[in-house]
Design an enzyme around this catalytic site. Structure first.
Site, mmCIF file in Angstrom:
data_model
loop_
_atom_site.group_PDB
_atom_site.id
_atom_site.type_symbol
_atom_site.label_atom_id
_atom_site.label_comp_id
_atom_site.label_asym_id
_atom_site.label_seq_id
_atom_site.Cartn_x
_atom_site.Cartn_y
_atom_site.Cartn_z
ATOM 1 N N SER A 1 83.416 42.911 39.025
ATOM 2 C CA SER A 1 82.474 43.717 38.241
ATOM 3 C C SER A 1 82.084 43.046 36.937
ATOM 4 O O SER A 1 81.671 43.706 35.984
ATOM 5 C CB SER A 1 83.084 45.092 37.940
ATOM 6 O OG SER A 1 84.308 44.945 37.218
ATOM 7 N N GLY A 2 82.207 41.715 36.881
ATOM 8 C CA GLY A 2 81.784 40.985 35.695
ATOM 9 C C GLY A 2 80.285 40.772 35.669
ATOM 10 O O GLY A 2 79.516 41.442 36.368
ATOM 11 N N PHE A 3 79.846 39.814 34.866
ATOM 12 C CA PHE A 3 78.411 39.569 34.705
ATOM 13 C C PHE A 3 77.745 39.219 36.035
ATOM 14 O O PHE A 3 76.652 39.697 36.339
ATOM 15 C CB PHE A 3 78.190 38.440 33.703
ATOM 16 C CG PHE A 3 78.516 38.813 32.290
ATOM 17 C CD1 PHE A 3 77.638 39.581 31.538
ATOM 18 C CD2 PHE A 3 79.704 38.403 31.700
ATOM 19 C CE1 PHE A 3 77.932 39.926 30.233
ATOM 20 C CE2 PHE A 3 80.010 38.739 30.391
ATOM 21 C CZ PHE A 3 79.125 39.516 29.653
ATOM 22 N N GLY A 4 78.388 38.366 36.826
ATOM 23 C CA GLY A 4 77.799 37.953 38.085
ATOM 24 C C GLY A 4 77.708 39.086 39.088
ATOM 25 O O GLY A 4 76.649 39.324 39.684
ATOM 26 N N VAL B 1 91.435 43.046 46.241
ATOM 27 C CA VAL B 1 91.229 42.436 47.550
ATOM 28 C C VAL B 1 92.439 41.598 47.943
ATOM 29 O O VAL B 1 92.889 40.730 47.183
ATOM 30 C CB VAL B 1 89.958 41.560 47.555
ATOM 31 C CG1 VAL B 1 89.834 40.789 48.877
ATOM 32 C CG2 VAL B 1 88.721 42.437 47.344
ATOM 33 N N GLU C 1 86.470 31.138 17.552
ATOM 34 C CA GLU C 1 86.162 32.507 17.140
ATOM 35 C C GLU C 1 87.415 33.282 16.759
ATOM 36 O O GLU C 1 87.431 33.980 15.729
ATOM 37 C CB GLU C 1 85.412 33.209 18.267
ATOM 38 C CG GLU C 1 83.993 32.675 18.433
ATOM 39 C CD GLU C 1 83.305 33.105 19.715
ATOM 40 O OE1 GLU C 1 82.064 33.048 19.778
ATOM 41 O OE2 GLU C 1 84.014 33.497 20.662
ATOM 42 N N ASP D 1 82.574 32.039 37.304
ATOM 43 C CA ASP D 1 83.656 31.173 36.852
ATOM 44 C C ASP D 1 84.570 30.696 37.963
ATOM 45 O O ASP D 1 85.244 29.673 37.813
ATOM 46 C CB ASP D 1 84.508 31.896 35.799
ATOM 47 C CG ASP D 1 83.753 32.167 34.517
ATOM 48 O OD1 ASP D 1 82.607 31.682 34.396
ATOM 49 O OD2 ASP D 1 84.291 32.866 33.640
#
Length: 423
Positions: free
Chosen positions: A11-14, A78, A167, A297
């Site tokens: 459910s990340g960006f991709g 999974v 950061e 990633d």
């Protein structure tokens, strides 16, 4: 057993980009997520240092996709993929479930890598998940609450001079200079390459180093960690070894593929790189399968960076192939829109297309604008603006209020994690 047109893992960006694009064609889709939230991972360091509360970078993935009627979301992990039967097995709180698919898209990301020293995972803090950020946030508060003569509690070692390392080091130092001013923090930033932000290089890397050093951070480049034992970090540079003693060691160097990449490699015949990432085909398919895609990633392709813009563009490309807007086998081409990293308050570096390079305040406002654009949901954007204003224009840290609200009033600060290990 349920069947669906497309199964997305992650459910990340991709994964989110795939789901949203498929919804345009109302393709029946199941998204399997190991967590309840869509995590805006680039801002994890701001949760860890109290700039943002957790909910502002981690909206519920079901809420994000609620309006997409053809997309359903399930929380699960999974455990197996049968590519011949086209069946995914996943574990839920209620037991194992199976779902059949026509197309499979894996977008499960990566874990922290430790260059063969997996034992260091238990001796350091990482920033790959929301739990990681929350744990580091609580630990930092304990350290800054420690007595002034506790030198180890007020010493911090950050390993890795990429964007995350720069950061988090900048923000830890800022916590000392603007929020917990009684005892100045000693911050070391350790990087094996000759520059900070080595993928930027030149003017931008030099600016980042000069800016951090000006605040009092000791930057150690061409320096490698050789051992971590309790509160002691042994680093090697040239012909010399040096021991840094710190209760806080943040590891932001290296990545390692998750177990899902290994499963896919085995069942599809796909090769992997040294970090276990899938060496996918140019059209983003995996191994000898034209019905299995992998993005983000967890993959390696043409040296593309492990950044959210790559994952999102790959996700949209895969979705367009599935819904027939692009021909099967179409090669993925990445449009590089640039990279950016915050150094500290009011200072950022931006490597934009057409040779445009920004530093300082202009880079910082550019960073703010871009990250606001990509934050999911109107509420999240408004809340983030409010929190950023409090933290950067003022001296508040809205994220720390969550810790205070959750802790019992009688609870006293615990000994910092590194010191407990050394005891």
């Amino acid at each position: 057993m349920r069947r669906t047109d497309v199964v997305i893992i992650g459910s990340g960006f991709g994964g989110l980009a795939v789901a949203k694009r498929l919804a345009k064609s109302k393709i029946d889709t199941l998204l399997i997520s190991a967590t309840d939230e869509h995590l805006f991972q680039p801002l994890l360091y701001q949760v860890a240092t109290g700039v943002l509360p957790t909910e502002e970078i981690a909206p519920n993935i079901g809420d994000v996709l609620e309006s997409k009627e053809s997309v359903s979301v399930v929380r699960g992990y999974v455990t197996d993929i049968d590519v011949d039967r086209k069946v995914v097995t996943y574990r839920t709180d209620d037991g194992d479930e199976q779902v059949g698919y026509d197309r499979l898209v894996a977008a499960a990301g990566v874990a922290q890598g430790y260059f063969g020293h997996d034992e260091w995972a238990d001796r350091t803090f990482s920033l790959k998940s929301l739990d990681d950020a929350v744990a580091l946030r609580a630990h930092l508060l304990e350290c800054f609450a420690a007595p002034a003569d506790d030198a180890e509690a007020h010493t911090f070692v950050v390993v890795g001079g990429g964007a995350t390392g720069v950061e988090i080091a900048g923000q830890i130092r800022e916590l000392s200079t603007r929020h917990f001013t009684e005892v100045p923090a000693v911050v070391y930033l350790v990087e094996g390459a000759g520059d900070l932000l080595p993928v930027y290089g030149g003017k931008l890397s030099a600016f980042a180093r000069k800016t951090l050093e000006k605040t009092g951070i000791e930057v150690l480049t061409d320096t490698f960690v050789t051992d971590i034992d309790g509160v002691e970090v042994t680093v090697h540079s040239g012909d010399e070894d040096r021991v840094l003693r710190a209760a806080t060691i943040v590891w932001s160097a290296g990545v390692q593929a998750t177990g899902l990449a290994g499963v896919l490699a085995e069942v599809t015949g796909c090769a992997t790189d040294r970090a276990g990432r899938l060496l996918i085909d140019d059209d983003l398919t995996v191994g000898d399968r034209d019905d299995v895609f992998a993005i983000g990633d967890m993959t390696s392709l043409k040296g593309y960076p492990g950044q959210s813009p790559v994952a999102m563009q790959q996700g949209r490309h895969v979705a367009d192939v599935i819904r027939g807007k692009k021909a099967a086998g179409t090669e993925f081409v990445y449009l590089d829109k640039g990279s950016m990293a915050v150094v500290n308050r009011h200072n950022a570096v931006v490597d934009a297309p057409f040779g445009i390079k920004l530093t300082g305040v202009l880079g910082w406002f550019t960073w703010l604008a871009v990250h606001l654009f990509y934050l999911v949901g109107f509420r999240n954007r408004v809340a983030a603006i409010a929190s950023w204003f409090k933290a950067f224009a003022g001296r508040a840290r809205p994220g720390f209020a969550q810790v205070a609200a959750a802790a019992p009033a009688s609870e006293s600060p615990r000994r910092p994690r590194g010191a407990e290990r050394a005891a």
